[in-house]
Motif scaffolding. Structure first.
Motif, short mmCIF file in Angstrom:
data_model
loop_
_atom_site.label_atom_id
_atom_site.label_comp_id
_atom_site.label_asym_id
_atom_site.label_seq_id
_atom_site.Cartn_x
_atom_site.Cartn_y
_atom_site.Cartn_z
N VAL A 108 2.74 9.85 -7.60
CA VAL A 108 4.03 10.38 -8.07
C VAL A 108 4.71 11.19 -6.97
CG1 VAL A 108 5.17 11.40 -10.08
CG2 VAL A 108 2.81 10.65 -10.28
N LEU A 109 4.80 10.59 -5.80
CA LEU A 109 5.45 11.24 -4.67
C LEU A 109 6.95 10.94 -4.69
CD1 LEU A 109 2.88 10.30 -1.87
CD2 LEU A 109 3.06 12.47 -3.09
N PRO A 110 7.76 11.82 -4.15
CA PRO A 110 9.20 11.54 -4.07
C PRO A 110 9.46 10.36 -3.13
CG PRO A 110 8.66 13.49 -2.78
CD PRO A 110 7.42 13.13 -3.55
N LEU A 111 10.40 9.51 -3.51
CA LEU A 111 10.69 8.34 -2.67
C LEU A 111 11.15 8.75 -1.28
CD1 LEU A 111 12.56 5.98 -5.18
CD2 LEU A 111 10.11 6.31 -4.84
N SER A 112 11.74 9.92 -1.18
CA SER A 112 12.28 10.38 0.10
C SER A 112 11.20 10.63 1.14
CB SER A 112 13.09 11.67 -0.11
OG SER A 112 12.27 12.68 -0.68
N ILE A 113 9.93 10.59 0.73
CA ILE A 113 8.86 10.86 1.69
C ILE A 113 8.86 9.83 2.82
CG2 ILE A 113 7.08 9.48 0.51
CD1 ILE A 113 5.06 11.64 1.30
N ILE A 114 9.32 8.62 2.54
CA ILE A 114 9.31 7.60 3.58
C ILE A 114 10.35 7.88 4.66
CG2 ILE A 114 8.43 5.77 2.08
CD1 ILE A 114 11.28 4.70 1.91
N GLU A 115 11.29 8.78 4.37
CA GLU A 115 12.28 9.15 5.37
C GLU A 115 11.84 10.36 6.18
OE1 GLU A 115 15.81 9.64 3.03
OE2 GLU A 115 16.34 7.51 3.21
N SER A 116 10.70 10.92 5.81
CA SER A 116 10.18 12.07 6.54
C SER A 116 9.71 11.65 7.92
CB SER A 116 9.01 12.69 5.76
OG SER A 116 8.29 13.58 6.58
N VAL A 117 10.06 12.40 8.92
CA VAL A 117 9.64 12.08 10.29
C VAL A 117 8.12 12.15 10.41
CG1 VAL A 117 9.87 14.48 11.06
CG2 VAL A 117 10.02 12.62 12.72
N ARG B 292 0.84 -1.21 0.00
CA ARG B 292 0.00 0.00 0.00
C ARG B 292 0.87 1.26 0.00
NH1 ARG B 292 -2.79 -3.05 -1.70
NH2 ARG B 292 -4.70 -3.98 -0.86
N THR B 293 1.99 1.21 0.71
CA THR B 293 2.92 2.35 0.71
C THR B 293 3.49 2.55 -0.69
OG1 THR B 293 3.52 1.91 3.02
CG2 THR B 293 5.03 3.28 1.73
N PHE B 294 3.89 1.46 -1.31
CA PHE B 294 4.41 1.50 -2.69
C PHE B 294 3.37 2.08 -3.64
CE2 PHE B 294 3.58 -1.16 -6.46
CZ PHE B 294 4.55 -0.67 -7.32
N GLU B 295 2.13 1.60 -3.55
CA GLU B 295 1.06 2.07 -4.43
C GLU B 295 0.80 3.56 -4.25
OE1 GLU B 295 -1.56 -2.08 -4.77
OE2 GLU B 295 -2.14 -0.51 -3.36
N LEU B 296 0.80 4.01 -3.01
CA LEU B 296 0.57 5.43 -2.72
C LEU B 296 1.65 6.29 -3.37
CD1 LEU B 296 -0.75 7.79 -1.15
CD2 LEU B 296 0.77 7.21 0.76
N ILE B 297 2.89 5.92 -3.19
CA ILE B 297 4.00 6.73 -3.70
C ILE B 297 4.01 6.75 -5.23
CG2 ILE B 297 6.52 6.84 -3.85
CD1 ILE B 297 6.60 5.88 -0.94
N VAL B 298 3.79 5.58 -5.84
CA VAL B 298 3.83 5.49 -7.31
C VAL B 298 2.60 6.16 -7.93
CG1 VAL B 298 3.77 3.91 -9.27
CG2 VAL B 298 5.26 3.43 -7.32
N SER C 205 14.78 -0.60 0.79
CA SER C 205 13.72 -1.60 0.68
C SER C 205 12.64 -1.15 -0.29
CB SER C 205 13.10 -1.88 2.05
OG SER C 205 14.06 -2.43 2.93
N LEU C 206 12.33 0.14 -0.28
CA LEU C 206 11.32 0.68 -1.19
C LEU C 206 11.77 0.53 -2.64
CD1 LEU C 206 8.69 2.16 -1.78
CD2 LEU C 206 9.91 4.32 -1.43
N LYS C 207 13.03 0.85 -2.92
CA LYS C 207 13.55 0.73 -4.28
C LYS C 207 13.51 -0.72 -4.75
CE LYS C 207 16.58 4.79 -4.18
NZ LYS C 207 17.99 5.27 -4.23
#
Length: 218
Positions: free
Chosen positions: A50-59, A41-47, A79-81
């Protein structure tokens, strides 16, 4: 007294302490199947967005995920990549199977530039018959490639053929290629048209859509 002493010795045994720690830690984790679904679901949301992959590193993203369930193990960038690469392989395999079943496929193609970088996008559209006989329209964005250098007609043709080969899409199945009326596309389809077949294995049928960024809209 001896029994209590033996119980204390057993309890203080390093191996037993490690096992208890593992049990406690395991209780803090989500079941693997649930964690896998959250990762997807995280992968689907980002793709999809079209969110930047770096969003998962956001606090804030991590706080949001942990607030839903403190046991969530938020994906790291690596892991996301890996997950994106894995899902792309599955996607491509699925689209190849769809193309094999389809009678005809219509492509769209567009070339555009942004910040001194050029790209070429290709989408595919086809009809699919369901088991109950219902026919539905299908579409997929199948390519977005860097397009270095001049946007010449021969390079346009080369890129389109490259995408077709990548998805195992033979030329006879491509009913039309929809583009705008840019001079490079016009020349491409004059050179590689049904009436002027320069290669027996590759020809293109063309349909102009004037002043429309067709790929961008899809």
């Amino acid at each position: 007294i001896r029994s209590k002493q033996e119980s204390i010795v057993v309890a203080l045994n390093p191996d037993n302490i490690a096992k208890k720690r593992d049990v406690l830690e395991e209780g803090k984790k989500l079941p693997q199947d649930v964690q896998d679904k959250i990762n997807i679901r995280t992968f689907e949301l980002i793709v999809a967005e079209v969110l930047p992959l770096s969003i998962i590193e956001s606090v804030y993203f991590r706080n949001y995920s942990k607030e839903i369930d403190s046991r969530v193990n938020v994906l790291c960038m690596k892991s996301l990549k890996l997950l994106i690469a894995k899902e792309f392989v599955k996607f491509k395999s699925h689209i190849k199977n769809e193309f094999q079943m389809a009678m005809h496929v219509c492509l769209t193609a567009d070339v555009w530039g942004a910040k001194r970088h050029s790209f070429m996008g290709v989408t595919a559209h086809w009809l699919k018959m369901l088991p109950d006989g219902t026919i539905i329209r299908m579409s997929a964005a199948i390519s977005c490639l860097r397009f270095p250098g001049s946007h010449t007609h021969d390079k346009v043709a080369e890129y389109i053929k490259q995408v077709m080969d990548e998805y195992g899409l033979p030329a006879y199945k491509v009913s039309h290629v929809v583009t705008d009326n840019g001079s490079n596309f016009v020349k491409t389809f004059k050179q590689f048209s049904v009436s002027k077949v320069l290669s027996k294995s590759f020809y293109l049928k063309h349909l102009f859509i004037s002043n429309m960024n067709f790929v961008g809209r899809n």
